[in-house]
Design a protein around this motif. Structure first.
Motif, PDB file in Angstrom:
ATOM      1  N   ASP A  58       0.946  -1.180   0.066  1.00  0.00           N
ATOM      2  CA  ASP A  58       0.068   0.037   0.104  1.00  0.00           C
ATOM      3  C   ASP A  58       0.778   1.264   0.101  1.00  0.00           C
ATOM      4  OD1 ASP A  58      -2.520  -1.430  -0.003  1.00  0.00           O
ATOM      5  OD2 ASP A  58      -2.837  -1.457   2.202  1.00  0.00           O
ATOM      6  N   ARG A  92       1.010   4.387  -2.857  1.00  0.00           N
ATOM      7  CA  ARG A  92       0.883   5.758  -2.661  1.00  0.00           C
ATOM      8  C   ARG A  92       2.119   6.400  -3.060  1.00  0.00           C
ATOM      9  NH1 ARG A  92      -0.849   3.401   2.584  1.00  0.00           N
ATOM     10  NH2 ARG A  92      -3.076   3.498   2.544  1.00  0.00           N
ATOM     11  N   TRP A 103      -6.755   9.613 -12.560  1.00  0.00           N
ATOM     12  CA  TRP A 103      -6.376   9.398 -11.222  1.00  0.00           C
ATOM     13  C   TRP A 103      -6.126  10.787 -10.504  1.00  0.00           C
ATOM     14  CZ3 TRP A 103      -3.932   4.207 -10.785  1.00  0.00           C
ATOM     15  CH2 TRP A 103      -4.836   2.956 -11.314  1.00  0.00           C
ATOM     16  N   GLN A 133      -7.856  12.329  -7.480  1.00  0.00           N
ATOM     17  CA  GLN A 133      -9.035  11.405  -6.794  1.00  0.00           C
ATOM     18  C   GLN A 133      -8.668  10.814  -5.540  1.00  0.00           C
ATOM     19  OE1 GLN A 133     -11.890  10.730  -8.597  1.00  0.00           O
ATOM     20  NE2 GLN A 133     -11.063  12.565  -9.767  1.00  0.00           N
ATOM     21  N   PRO A 134      -9.674  10.266  -4.764  1.00  0.00           N
ATOM     22  CA  PRO A 134      -9.492   9.855  -3.559  1.00  0.00           C
ATOM     23  C   PRO A 134      -9.000   8.530  -3.563  1.00  0.00           C
ATOM     24  CG  PRO A 134     -11.918   9.817  -4.064  1.00  0.00           C
ATOM     25  CD  PRO A 134     -10.967  10.568  -4.921  1.00  0.00           C
ATOM     26  N   GLU A 135      -8.078   7.965  -2.445  1.00  0.00           N
ATOM     27  CA  GLU A 135      -7.593   6.563  -2.648  1.00  0.00           C
ATOM     28  C   GLU A 135      -8.378   5.358  -2.986  1.00  0.00           C
ATOM     29  OE1 GLU A 135      -5.361   5.240   0.775  1.00  0.00           O
ATOM     30  OE2 GLU A 135      -3.798   6.591   0.555  1.00  0.00           O
ATOM     31  N   ASP A 136      -9.710   5.436  -2.589  1.00  0.00           N
ATOM     32  CA  ASP A 136     -10.611   4.225  -3.007  1.00  0.00           C
ATOM     33  C   ASP A 136     -10.862   4.203  -4.408  1.00  0.00           C
ATOM     34  OD1 ASP A 136     -12.292   6.657  -3.275  1.00  0.00           O
ATOM     35  OD2 ASP A 136     -13.870   5.949  -2.098  1.00  0.00           O
ATOM     36  N   VAL A 137     -10.443   5.271  -5.105  1.00  0.00           N
ATOM     37  CA  VAL A 137     -10.778   5.303  -6.688  1.00  0.00           C
ATOM     38  C   VAL A 137      -9.426   4.279  -7.224  1.00  0.00           C
ATOM     39  CG1 VAL A 137     -10.504   6.404  -8.926  1.00  0.00           C
ATOM     40  CG2 VAL A 137     -11.966   7.242  -6.740  1.00  0.00           C
ATOM     41  N   TRP A 138      -8.339   4.431  -6.853  1.00  0.00           N
ATOM     42  CA  TRP A 138      -7.145   4.288  -7.613  1.00  0.00           C
ATOM     43  C   TRP A 138      -6.280   3.154  -6.587  1.00  0.00           C
ATOM     44  CZ3 TRP A 138      -2.945   5.650  -4.261  1.00  0.00           C
ATOM     45  CH2 TRP A 138      -2.857   6.716  -3.585  1.00  0.00           C
ATOM     46  N   LEU A 139      -6.277   3.151  -5.201  1.00  0.00           N
ATOM     47  CA  LEU A 139      -5.264   2.523  -4.331  1.00  0.00           C
ATOM     48  C   LEU A 139      -5.201   0.771  -4.714  1.00  0.00           C
ATOM     49  CD1 LEU A 139      -3.426   2.427  -2.044  1.00  0.00           C
ATOM     50  CD2 LEU A 139      -5.331   1.900  -0.503  1.00  0.00           C
ATOM     51  N   ASP A 140      -6.089   0.010  -5.008  1.00  0.00           N
ATOM     52  CA  ASP A 140      -6.113  -1.364  -5.501  1.00  0.00           C
ATOM     53  C   ASP A 140      -5.413  -1.358  -6.693  1.00  0.00           C
ATOM     54  OD1 ASP A 140      -7.180  -1.997  -3.149  1.00  0.00           O
ATOM     55  OD2 ASP A 140      -9.164  -2.281  -4.033  1.00  0.00           O
TER      56      ASP A 140
END
Length: 581
Positions: free
Chosen positions: A176, A180, A221, A224-231
């Motif tokens: 993770d 980031r 991205w 954009q917030p993490e929940d959009v791109w983190l995975d």
């Protein structure tokens, strides 16, 4: 051919004769009987401890057994003398003809000389490197990569069926952090000013990954917030880092057979299956651990946890496998990973870890013992730190890596051959000093040069012989009359060659590939010594003027040296040089 095994068989037969005539009782365990080089070469060529280890079970004095055994051994034409020494050791001197035939054996068997059937095809999994996929490999990984790869080659050479495996640690929080960090480089590629907070990875190696991510998703991205791109960023970054790691390994000549993803264990029931297997053996329970050493009652908060009863399999304390929030500890997927390896039918598991994993050894061995019910042994090899020097000073950190010296830094400086050989000049659990200046010296003090120079010298002799019209093909040399090899310097080379098959088996049993590097240095030293003696004594020169037959016998010995050096360097993953520049 293993000459030490052959003489060991002779000793065993002679003991059988003594049992047959009543001198020794039947039913003795001959397992502890050995034949090996004596500590002092002045005492002989080989020594056996037979009388010493059989005395107590036979109810006889060791010297009495030795004095009965020695004459039996001396009856064999290969044995020049068998002398009883001290309380009951037997020192053996072999006939000169035995040593003369060693070169012929090497040339006849060729690349197979020294190969062993000891492993009997048993399946061994060697897991090594297994670095977190968060950056390029550093110098610590380099040592583990070289050691693991050489060990795998050694075990293969000794008759095992070997799998080289890399465990991708892509299931923890560090990936993770990687995602980031790559996202910051992605924003940077879009012209944004970014700041790397504590815990992120600032290394320049992520610049290209950020740019690649931009090329992949454009500006979708940005902001954009993490929940959009983190995975998705995690998967993208992990794949790119593994591409980088594979490229680094190829620079070092390391090719893995398997890459196993930790993440593949999650959400598939495989962790649960492994834990349930242990639960079914009454090895999982709810309990409270004692305070860790150094903790006082005031700062220790006891809490009930789900624990693995690892003390039942040799560990010091039981180990948590589940956190208080119901998530698995880092130990749980490692248990499942080794359960998977056991399920793949391996007879032996070997893990190569960095020195900082010392506290992990007992718990992992306990897990494998419990999962396999003691059937599958696990050997964990720890690789100690490497200290790098250049111009007498500690080598500077890599700017590209950000915080450490990379594998690529080392290989770019000295090449893969030097890197690999030098990394094996110390046992894996001993610290290693790597001096960039010394490892490139052309001197006896530089072991990789010294060994490669010996191999190149032999090929120089072969080239000159061919120019002189002398046939030096291996079958011709193997058929040469070797009876003229009688000088002590020539016999010293032959005796060292005879140790190679034994050395392979000892190194393989002990999981110690550094022994191969040590042996090659000693063999090269004997070859160089013979070469230098020839400068003063013409009769010892490999090329005998106007005497092709005599030259062939001398060259046969030298060629045998190059065959063994080539085989040994092959195990270490080092190229045997035919010409030094």
């Amino acid at each position: 051919m293993n000459l030490f095994t052959d003489i060991g068989t002779l000793v065993t037969r002679a003991i059988g004769d003594l049992q047959a005539d009543g001198t020794l009782p039947e039913g003795l365990d001959l397992g502890p009987v050995t034949v090996e080089p004596p500590r002092d070469p002045l005492h002989g060529d080989m020594a056996t401890n037979a009388a010493m280890v059989l005395a107590k079970p036979a109810g006889r004095k060791p010297r009495d057994i030795a004095e009965a055994l020695a004459p039996r051994l001396a009856e064999d034409p290969r044995i020049e003398s068998a002398e009883v020494a001290g309380p009951g050791f037997i020192n053996l001197r072999l006939a000169t003809a035995v040593w003369q035939e060693v070169a012929r054996t090497v040339l006849t068997e060729g690349a197979d000389y020294g190969r062993s059937a000891m492993g009997a095809g048993r399946k061994v999994n060697v897991e090594y490197v297994s670095a977190n996929p968060t950056g390029p490999l550093h110098v610590g990984h380099t040592r583990g990569a070289v050691f693991g790869d050489a060990l795998a080659s050694l075990l293969d050479y000794a008759g095992h069926e070997v799998t080289r495996e890399y465990y991708i640690n892509d299931g923890g929080a560090q990936v993770d952090v990687l995602a980031r960090s790559v996202y910051l480089r992605y924003l940077e590629a879009h012209g944004h000013e970014v700041e790397f907070a504590d815990g992120t990875y600032p290394g320049e190696y992520l610049i290209e990954v950020g740019e690649a991510l931009k090329a992949e998703v454009g500006d979708a991205w940005v902001d954009q917030p993490e929940d959009v791109w983190l995975d998705k960023a995690r998967a993208f970054a992990t794949e790119k880092m593994m591409d980088l790691i594979r490229e680094d390994l190829r620079l070092l000549g390391v090719e893995m057979d398997e890459f196993f993803s930790e993440k593949s264990l999650y959400g598939t029931g495989r962790i649960e299956e492994a834990i349930e297997t242990l639960r079914g053996r009454d090895l999982i329970y709810r309990g409270t651990l004692e305070p860790p050493k150094g903790k006082t009652p005031e700062d220790w908060e006891p809490r009930e946890q789900t624990l693995f009863r690892s003390t039942a399999h040799g560990d010091d304390v039981d180990r948590p496998i589940m956190k208080s929030d119901g998530a698995w500890t880092y130990f749980a997927p490692d248990i499942a990973y080794h359960w998977d390896k056991i399920g793949r039918g391996y007879d032996h598991l070997i893990d190569v870890f960095g020195a900082d994993h010392g506290g992990y050894v007992k718990r992992m061995k306990a897990a494998v013992s419990a999962l396999s019910e003691g059937r599958v042994p696990l050997d964990i090899k720890l690789c100690q730190l490497v200290k790098l020097y250049k111009n007498g000073e500690p080598f500077k950190m890599s700017k590209r890596a950000g915080t450490f010296i990379t594998l690529r830094d080392v290989v770019d400086q000295v090449g893969p051959d030097v890197t690999r050989f030098v990394m094996l000049t110390r046992k894996n659990d001993a610290p290693l000093d790597f001096d960039f200046d010394k490892v490139l010296e052309q001197s006896k003090e530089n072991p990789v040069f010294y060994v490669q120079y010996a191999h190149a010298r032999v090929h120089s002799v072969l080239r000159k012989a061919r120019e002189a019209g002398i046939d030096v093909e291996d079958p011709v040399l193997a058929a040469a009359d070797l009876s003229g090899l009688t000088h002590e310097a020539e016999l010293a080379v032959a005796k060292k060659l005879a140790e190679w098959p034994r050395l392979v088996e000892i190194a393989a049993k002990g999981h110690e590939p550094h022994r191969v590097a040590f042996f090659l240095y000693d063999l090269a030293s004997d070859l160089h010594a013979l070469w230098n003696r020839g400068n003063d004594e013409p009769a010892l020169r490999f090329l005998q003027e106007d005497d092709p037959k005599h030259s062939q016998s001398k060259i046969a010995l030298a060629r045998a040296v190059s065959v063994v050096i080539s085989a040994g360097l092959g195990i270490l993953g080092v190229t045997p040089m035919e010409e030094m520049r």
